[in-house]
Design a protein around this motif. Structure first.
Motif, short mmCIF file in Angstrom:
data_model
loop_
_atom_site.label_atom_id
_atom_site.label_comp_id
_atom_site.label_asym_id
_atom_site.label_seq_id
_atom_site.Cartn_x
_atom_site.Cartn_y
_atom_site.Cartn_z
N CYS A 60 -5.00 -12.68 2.68
CA CYS A 60 -4.94 -12.28 1.15
C CYS A 60 -4.39 -13.65 0.44
CB CYS A 60 -3.80 -11.15 0.93
SG CYS A 60 -2.12 -11.57 1.92
N ASP A 61 -4.09 -13.49 -0.96
CA ASP A 61 -3.88 -14.81 -1.53
C ASP A 61 -2.65 -15.11 -2.03
OD1 ASP A 61 -6.90 -14.81 -1.58
OD2 ASP A 61 -6.87 -13.45 -3.23
N ASN A 62 -1.96 -14.47 -2.95
CA ASN A 62 -0.95 -14.81 -3.55
C ASN A 62 0.55 -14.15 -2.61
OD1 ASN A 62 -1.92 -16.37 -5.60
ND2 ASN A 62 -2.47 -14.17 -6.35
N ALA A 63 1.61 -14.88 -2.38
CA ALA A 63 2.68 -14.07 -1.56
C ALA A 63 3.07 -12.71 -2.15
CB ALA A 63 3.67 -15.20 -1.51
N ARG A 64 3.26 -12.73 -3.61
CA ARG A 64 3.88 -11.75 -4.13
C ARG A 64 2.90 -10.51 -4.47
NH1 ARG A 64 8.91 -12.94 -6.39
NH2 ARG A 64 10.01 -14.15 -4.73
N ASP A 65 1.63 -10.61 -4.08
CA ASP A 65 0.51 -9.53 -4.02
C ASP A 65 1.02 -8.53 -3.22
OD1 ASP A 65 -0.79 -10.73 -5.89
OD2 ASP A 65 -2.60 -11.56 -4.82
N VAL A 66 1.05 -7.21 -3.80
CA VAL A 66 1.18 -5.96 -2.81
C VAL A 66 -0.12 -5.62 -2.21
CG1 VAL A 66 1.82 -3.53 -2.97
CG2 VAL A 66 2.64 -4.99 -4.65
N VAL A 67 0.00 -5.67 -0.68
CA VAL A 67 -1.09 -5.14 0.00
C VAL A 67 -1.00 -3.98 0.74
CG1 VAL A 67 -1.98 -7.69 0.34
CG2 VAL A 67 -0.07 -6.72 1.90
N VAL A 68 0.22 -3.51 1.16
CA VAL A 68 0.40 -2.01 1.68
C VAL A 68 1.37 -1.46 0.89
CG1 VAL A 68 1.31 -1.00 3.63
CG2 VAL A 68 -0.05 -3.22 3.91
N LEU A 69 1.11 -0.03 0.64
CA LEU A 69 1.91 0.93 -0.13
C LEU A 69 2.04 1.99 0.88
CD1 LEU A 69 3.84 1.06 -2.62
CD2 LEU A 69 1.91 2.16 -3.61
N SER A 70 3.08 2.20 1.63
CA SER A 70 3.29 3.00 2.65
C SER A 70 4.59 3.87 2.29
CB SER A 70 3.72 2.28 4.12
OG SER A 70 3.65 3.35 5.22
N LEU A 71 4.08 5.15 1.84
CA LEU A 71 5.06 6.14 1.25
C LEU A 71 4.88 7.54 2.01
CD1 LEU A 71 4.57 5.40 -2.66
CD2 LEU A 71 6.16 4.37 -1.07
N GLU A 72 4.53 7.44 3.25
CA GLU A 72 4.32 8.63 4.07
C GLU A 72 5.63 9.50 4.16
OE1 GLU A 72 2.25 9.87 8.48
OE2 GLU A 72 3.11 7.74 7.94
N ASN A 73 5.51 10.57 4.04
CA ASN A 73 6.74 11.59 4.03
C ASN A 73 7.98 11.03 3.07
OD1 ASN A 73 5.72 13.11 6.08
ND2 ASN A 73 5.96 11.67 7.60
N PHE A 74 7.76 10.50 2.11
CA PHE A 74 8.94 10.08 1.26
C PHE A 74 9.26 11.07 0.43
CE2 PHE A 74 9.35 5.07 0.52
CZ PHE A 74 9.30 5.04 1.94
N LEU A 90 -4.48 -4.23 -3.16
CA LEU A 90 -3.89 -3.34 -2.25
C LEU A 90 -5.03 -3.08 -1.16
CD1 LEU A 90 -1.51 -1.55 -2.04
CD2 LEU A 90 -2.77 0.59 -3.03
N ARG A 91 -4.64 -3.47 0.17
CA ARG A 91 -5.45 -3.06 1.23
C ARG A 91 -5.23 -1.54 1.84
NH1 ARG A 91 -5.76 -8.20 -0.81
NH2 ARG A 91 -6.57 -9.56 0.63
N VAL A 92 -3.86 -1.07 2.01
CA VAL A 92 -3.44 0.00 2.68
C VAL A 92 -3.07 1.11 1.70
CG1 VAL A 92 -2.27 1.12 4.38
CG2 VAL A 92 -3.54 -0.80 4.98
N LEU A 93 -3.15 2.23 1.43
CA LEU A 93 -2.44 3.30 0.67
C LEU A 93 -2.32 4.53 1.28
CD1 LEU A 93 -1.37 4.07 -2.00
CD2 LEU A 93 -3.66 4.85 -2.79
N ASN A 94 -0.95 4.37 1.85
CA ASN A 94 -0.44 5.74 2.68
C ASN A 94 0.31 6.72 1.79
OD1 ASN A 94 0.19 7.46 4.69
ND2 ASN A 94 0.96 5.93 6.08
N LEU A 95 -0.20 7.74 1.57
CA LEU A 95 0.60 8.82 0.75
C LEU A 95 0.62 10.13 1.32
CD1 LEU A 95 -1.42 8.22 -2.45
CD2 LEU A 95 0.62 7.35 -2.12
#
Length: 215
Positions: A60-74, A90-95
């Motif tokens: 991935c490119d920029n240090a502050r780019d969001v690549v994983v959003l893992s909100l399982e069971n939130f 975003l590479r991974v979206l866990n809902l």
């Protein structure tokens, strides 16, 4: 510094899904203090940025780019905002495990790097037509999803359906030319679903048949 567009998208998700009441914050109040107003979003619970990218085979490119959003069971409640499409790295979206999430998916066509998605255990559906009438013979899933050739027989409210597996178009594009074995290893150490690139979901997500893809 944080990207204001990505920060705004995360705050919109937080507000749209009852962030202040997320279960994870009730159980661990201290981890919720940064969401919306606090420090860099790369430190927010459930958010992983490029600087800590866990996918060893996917640069991935920029240090502050969001690549994983893992909100399982939130404990997310409500519908997903269209702002989610602004997280273009975003590479991974866990809902998964958020039964309070409802309705259809927003248009995520801009997420051209999305490789893994889990909506299992939510109230989300691929096509809102399916909410109106069962069976829905003329149902078109969002353009970023592709109907696979595989369909499995299921029963929904005593109605027999054949539910197709839905694949991420972005995964198909990314893995073009790779063997199935190589494609299945792209998201390591996160296990690939079967078939690779498919949305992890229950039959409720695709409770329709005779589906067509957007062109």
């Amino acid at each position: 510094t944080d990207d204001p567009v990505q920060r705004s998208a995360l705050v919109a998700l937080y507000k749209a899904t009852g962030g202040s009441n997320w279960d994870v914050f009730q159980e661990q109040p201290s981890v919720g203090t940064d969401w919306e107003t606090g420090s860099t979003y790369c430190d927010w619970v459930g958010v992983v940025c490029c600087s800590n990218n866990p996918l060893v085979r996917v640069p991935c490119d920029n240090a502050r780019d969001v690549v994983v959003l893992s909100l399982e069971n939130f404990g997310l409640q409500g519908t997903l905002p269209s702002d989610l499409a602004a997280l273009t790295s975003l590479r991974v979206l866990n809902l998964g495990g958020n039964p309070g999430l409802e309705g259809g998916l927003p248009d995520l066509q801009q997420l051209q790097r999305l490789l893994w998605m889990d909506v299992q255990g939510t109230g989300l559906v691929a096509c809102t037509n399916a909410l109106q009438q069962l069976p829905a013979n003329d149902c078109t899933p969002p353009g970023f999803l592709v109907v696979s050739k595989d369909a499995v027989p299921v029963s929904f409210q005593s109605i027999p359906l054949r539910c197709p597996v839905l694949l991420l178009q972005s995964f198909i594009d990314y893995s073009q030319g790779l063997s199935e074995r190589a494609a299945a290893s792209i998201t390591q150490p996160i296990p690939a679903p079967s078939p690779p690139g498919s949305v992890i979901a229950t039959a409720d997500f695709t409770r329709f048949f005779g589906c067509k893809c957007d062109t």
